[in-house]
Design a protein around this motif. Structure first.
Motif, PDB file in Angstrom:
ATOM      1  N   ASP A   1       0.800  -1.226   0.000  1.00  0.00           N
ATOM      2  CA  ASP A   1       0.000   0.000   0.000  1.00  0.00           C
ATOM      3  C   ASP A   1       0.836   1.281   0.000  1.00  0.00           C
ATOM      4  O   ASP A   1       0.621   2.164  -0.839  1.00  0.00           O
ATOM      5  N   PRO A   2       1.798   1.428   0.906  1.00  0.00           N
ATOM      6  CA  PRO A   2       2.514   2.709   0.910  1.00  0.00           C
ATOM      7  C   PRO A   2       3.622   2.812  -0.131  1.00  0.00           C
ATOM      8  O   PRO A   2       4.086   3.915  -0.415  1.00  0.00           O
ATOM      9  N   TYR A   3       4.070   1.686  -0.696  1.00  0.00           N
ATOM     10  CA  TYR A   3       5.291   1.733  -1.492  1.00  0.00           C
ATOM     11  C   TYR A   3       5.147   1.315  -2.952  1.00  0.00           C
ATOM     12  O   TYR A   3       6.073   1.516  -3.738  1.00  0.00           O
ATOM     13  N   PHE A   4       4.036   0.721  -3.349  1.00  0.00           N
ATOM     14  CA  PHE A   4       3.924   0.219  -4.713  1.00  0.00           C
ATOM     15  C   PHE A   4       4.154   1.325  -5.745  1.00  0.00           C
ATOM     16  O   PHE A   4       5.041   1.220  -6.608  1.00  0.00           O
ATOM     17  N   LEU A   5       3.383   2.388  -5.689  1.00  0.00           N
ATOM     18  CA  LEU A   5       3.503   3.450  -6.683  1.00  0.00           C
ATOM     19  C   LEU A   5       4.827   4.191  -6.549  1.00  0.00           C
ATOM     20  O   LEU A   5       5.408   4.629  -7.553  1.00  0.00           O
ATOM     21  N   GLN A   6       5.314   4.344  -5.322  1.00  0.00           N
ATOM     22  CA  GLN A   6       6.612   4.985  -5.129  1.00  0.00           C
ATOM     23  C   GLN A   6       7.719   4.224  -5.845  1.00  0.00           C
ATOM     24  O   GLN A   6       8.604   4.824  -6.470  1.00  0.00           O
ATOM     25  N   LEU A   7       7.647   2.896  -5.783  1.00  0.00           N
ATOM     26  CA  LEU A   7       8.685   2.086  -6.421  1.00  0.00           C
ATOM     27  C   LEU A   7       8.520   2.039  -7.936  1.00  0.00           C
ATOM     28  O   LEU A   7       9.522   2.003  -8.665  1.00  0.00           O
ATOM     29  N   VAL A   8       7.282   2.019  -8.416  1.00  0.00           N
ATOM     30  CA  VAL A   8       7.078   2.094  -9.867  1.00  0.00           C
ATOM     31  C   VAL A   8       7.760   3.355 -10.410  1.00  0.00           C
ATOM     32  O   VAL A   8       8.512   3.307 -11.392  1.00  0.00           O
ATOM     33  N   ARG A   9       7.519   4.466  -9.769  1.00  0.00           N
ATOM     34  CA  ARG A   9       8.107   5.731 -10.206  1.00  0.00           C
ATOM     35  C   ARG A   9       9.623   5.725 -10.040  1.00  0.00           C
ATOM     36  O   ARG A   9      10.358   6.146 -10.953  1.00  0.00           O
ATOM     37  N   TYR A  10      10.089   5.270  -8.884  1.00  0.00           N
ATOM     38  CA  TYR A  10      11.531   5.248  -8.607  1.00  0.00           C
ATOM     39  C   TYR A  10      12.287   4.432  -9.659  1.00  0.00           C
ATOM     40  O   TYR A  10      13.314   4.860 -10.186  1.00  0.00           O
ATOM     41  N   ILE A  11      11.756   3.251  -9.976  1.00  0.00           N
ATOM     42  CA  ILE A  11      12.427   2.372 -10.945  1.00  0.00           C
ATOM     43  C   ILE A  11      12.373   2.963 -12.346  1.00  0.00           C
ATOM     44  O   ILE A  11      13.374   2.984 -13.073  1.00  0.00           O
ATOM     45  N   HIS A  12      11.227   3.477 -12.745  1.00  0.00           N
ATOM     46  CA  HIS A  12      11.089   4.000 -14.103  1.00  0.00           C
ATOM     47  C   HIS A  12      11.875   5.296 -14.323  1.00  0.00           C
ATOM     48  O   HIS A  12      12.259   5.597 -15.461  1.00  0.00           O
ATOM     49  N   LEU A  13      12.114   6.058 -13.273  1.00  0.00           N
ATOM     50  CA  LEU A  13      12.896   7.292 -13.419  1.00  0.00           C
ATOM     51  C   LEU A  13      14.397   7.061 -13.286  1.00  0.00           C
ATOM     52  O   LEU A  13      15.191   7.998 -13.432  1.00  0.00           O
ATOM     53  N   ASN A  14      14.796   5.834 -13.025  1.00  0.00           N
ATOM     54  CA  ASN A  14      16.207   5.540 -12.826  1.00  0.00           C
ATOM     55  C   ASN A  14      17.086   6.002 -13.990  1.00  0.00           C
ATOM     56  O   ASN A  14      18.179   6.540 -13.772  1.00  0.00           O
ATOM     57  N   PRO A  15      16.677   5.832 -15.249  1.00  0.00           N
ATOM     58  CA  PRO A  15      17.509   6.295 -16.364  1.00  0.00           C
ATOM     59  C   PRO A  15      17.757   7.807 -16.359  1.00  0.00           C
ATOM     60  O   PRO A  15      18.817   8.274 -16.769  1.00  0.00           O
ATOM     61  N   ILE A  16      16.780   8.597 -15.878  1.00  0.00           N
ATOM     62  CA  ILE A  16      16.977  10.044 -15.786  1.00  0.00           C
ATOM     63  C   ILE A  16      17.977  10.363 -14.677  1.00  0.00           C
ATOM     64  O   ILE A  16      18.887  11.178 -14.858  1.00  0.00           O
ATOM     65  N   ARG A  17      17.828   9.721 -13.527  1.00  0.00           N
ATOM     66  CA  ARG A  17      18.768   9.964 -12.427  1.00  0.00           C
ATOM     67  C   ARG A  17      20.195   9.591 -12.816  1.00  0.00           C
ATOM     68  O   ARG A  17      21.154  10.229 -12.388  1.00  0.00           O
ATOM     69  N   ALA A  18      20.327   8.534 -13.643  1.00  0.00           N
ATOM     70  CA  ALA A  18      21.658   8.070 -14.049  1.00  0.00           C
ATOM     71  C   ALA A  18      22.226   8.884 -15.201  1.00  0.00           C
ATOM     72  O   ALA A  18      23.388   8.690 -15.585  1.00  0.00           O
ATOM     73  N   GLY A  19      21.444   9.792 -15.777  1.00  0.00           N
ATOM     74  CA  GLY A  19      21.918  10.601 -16.883  1.00  0.00           C
ATOM     75  C   GLY A  19      21.924   9.905 -18.221  1.00  0.00           C
ATOM     76  O   GLY A  19      22.444  10.424 -19.211  1.00  0.00           O
ATOM     77  N   VAL A  20      21.313   8.721 -18.274  1.00  0.00           N
ATOM     78  CA  VAL A  20      21.235   7.972 -19.529  1.00  0.00           C
ATOM     79  C   VAL A  20      20.170   8.581 -20.435  1.00  0.00           C
ATOM     80  O   VAL A  20      20.289   8.583 -21.659  1.00  0.00           O
ATOM     81  N   VAL A  21      19.106   9.093 -19.808  1.00  0.00           N
ATOM     82  CA  VAL A  21      18.020   9.788 -20.510  1.00  0.00           C
ATOM     83  C   VAL A  21      17.945  11.197 -19.939  1.00  0.00           C
ATOM     84  O   VAL A  21      18.082  11.393 -18.719  1.00  0.00           O
ATOM     85  N   GLN A  22      17.711  12.168 -20.783  1.00  0.00           N
ATOM     86  CA  GLN A  22      17.809  13.565 -20.339  1.00  0.00           C
ATOM     87  C   GLN A  22      16.556  14.096 -19.670  1.00  0.00           C
ATOM     88  O   GLN A  22      16.631  14.920 -18.759  1.00  0.00           O
ATOM     89  N   ASN A  23      15.383  13.652 -20.113  1.00  0.00           N
ATOM     90  CA  ASN A  23      14.147  14.216 -19.565  1.00  0.00           C
ATOM     91  C   ASN A  23      12.986  13.245 -19.748  1.00  0.00           C
ATOM     92  O   ASN A  23      13.143  12.179 -20.368  1.00  0.00           O
TER      93      ASN A  23
END
Length: 341
Positions: free
Chosen positions: A110-132
């Motif tokens: 309940d508290p973490y499902f959507l947070q983790l979906v977002r966290y995992i999918h945004l990983n390429p932006i955080r790593a600089g592999v994807v710009q935006n």
């Protein structure tokens, strides 16, 4: 400190992280990435595993999945073993590809499902592999593009994810994209990689309130959730551990009882069957014990070999010959295994 055993029950939600050995790349080409995705496409449906989010970076990848009728260890072993072998053949290399075993965190949904979906999918932006986010919308190596409808991966359960954002697919995708955009500013979130009670109870000082055995669980990286969730997991695993111990003890007692029965029939002491002697009566007793224990009582060959103090080959010979030895002595299975009143 060595990691504890995997925490898994059917239907459990896991955040899985896999890294290359010595932080080396595990993907050198698009063919490598396609290979891994093809394995997800084959293995996820076959094992009843639901995959909700994923992203592939050069030296690691993330998954958010729910186990089905197959444990997470078996699922990931099938994926990683096959991929590593194919990778080594493609790139003419040898040796380990991944850093130790994969990391999996049991997640409170309940508290973490959507947070983790977002966290995992945004990983390429955080790593600089994807710009935006616009680029990420169609980037092929993250599940974000699949949720947005730009890529097709039938093995990824986008319907469950979008169901949290709206009734119509169009409205849900719009809300999901806004949710993803709002998360970009959050940056790295180390708290999403595990350590349940240390956060929920207010830090390490609070852990003094816990029993000694539970203290280890309080900051166990295998769990992400509230204090109630971690406690529930702790109780579940403790109960299963107790049941397993009882099962092991019962098996050991059953095997010891069989050894006593056979030794009595042959006029031997129990110790003689495991003392390394080669007399015919000792050889007969070992053969009968091996045959009954493996063929009829469900013991493993290794269990019997340890109990009798003999080699696995000796037990295997006994498994094959023990039936004839019983017949020669006129013994039945009930004679040697049925509990006496």
């Amino acid at each position: 400190m060595p990691r504890g055993p995997r925490l898994d029950v059917q239907g459990a939600l896991h955040h899985v992280m896999v890294r290359g050995i010595e932080r080396r790349d595990i993907f050198r080409s698009d063919r490598d990435r396609e290979d891994l995705l093809e394995r997800f496409a084959e293995i996820a449906p076959a094992t009843g595993t639901a995959i909700y989010a994923w992203s592939l970076l050069p030296n690691h990848f993330h998954l958010l999945l729910r186990t089905g009728h197959t444990t997470i260890s078996r699922v990931m072993r099938r994926v990683l073993t096959g991929y590593a072998g194919a990778f080594n053949r493609r790139h003419q290399r040898a040796g380990h590809l991944f850093q130790n075993r994969f990391k999996s965190v049991l997640v409170e949904e309940d508290p973490y499902f959507l947070q983790l979906v977002r966290y995992i999918h945004l990983n390429p932006i955080r790593a600089g592999v994807v710009q935006n986010l616009n680029e990420l919308n169609s980037w092929p190596w993250s599940g974000h593009a699949t949720v947005m409808g730009r890529r097709a991966h039938p093995w990824q359960d986008t319907a469950f994810v979008l169901g949290h954002f709206g009734r119509s697919v169009r409205a849900a995708r719009r809300a999901y994209r806004k949710f993803a955009a709002d998360g970009i500013a959050e940056g790295r979130r180390p708290e999403l990689t595990g350590g349940g009670l240390i956060r929920s109870l207010g830090g390490r000082a609070s852990l003094a309130l816990l029993q000694k055995d539970r203290e280890r669980w309080a900051y166990d990286e295998r769990v992400l959730g509230s204090s109630e969730f971690v406690e529930a997991v702790w109780h579940d695993v403790t109960e299963r551990r107790a049941e397993m111990l009882q099962s092991v003890q019962a098996r050991a007692e059953r095997l010891a009882r069989l050894v006593r029965r056979v030794a009595d029939r042959l006029g031997l002491g129990e110790a003689e069957l495991s003392a390394g002697g080669r007399r015919k009566t000792v050889w007969t007793g070992r053969g009968v014990v091996s045959h009954i224990a493996v063929r009829h009582l469900g013991h493993t060959v290794s269990e019997v070999a340890r109990a009798l103090g003999v080699s696995i080959q000796t037990v295997l010979r006994g498994v094959e010959q023990g039936g004839q030895l019983m017949k020669a002595h006129g013994w039945t299975l009930d004679d040697l295994t049925k509990k006496r009143k």
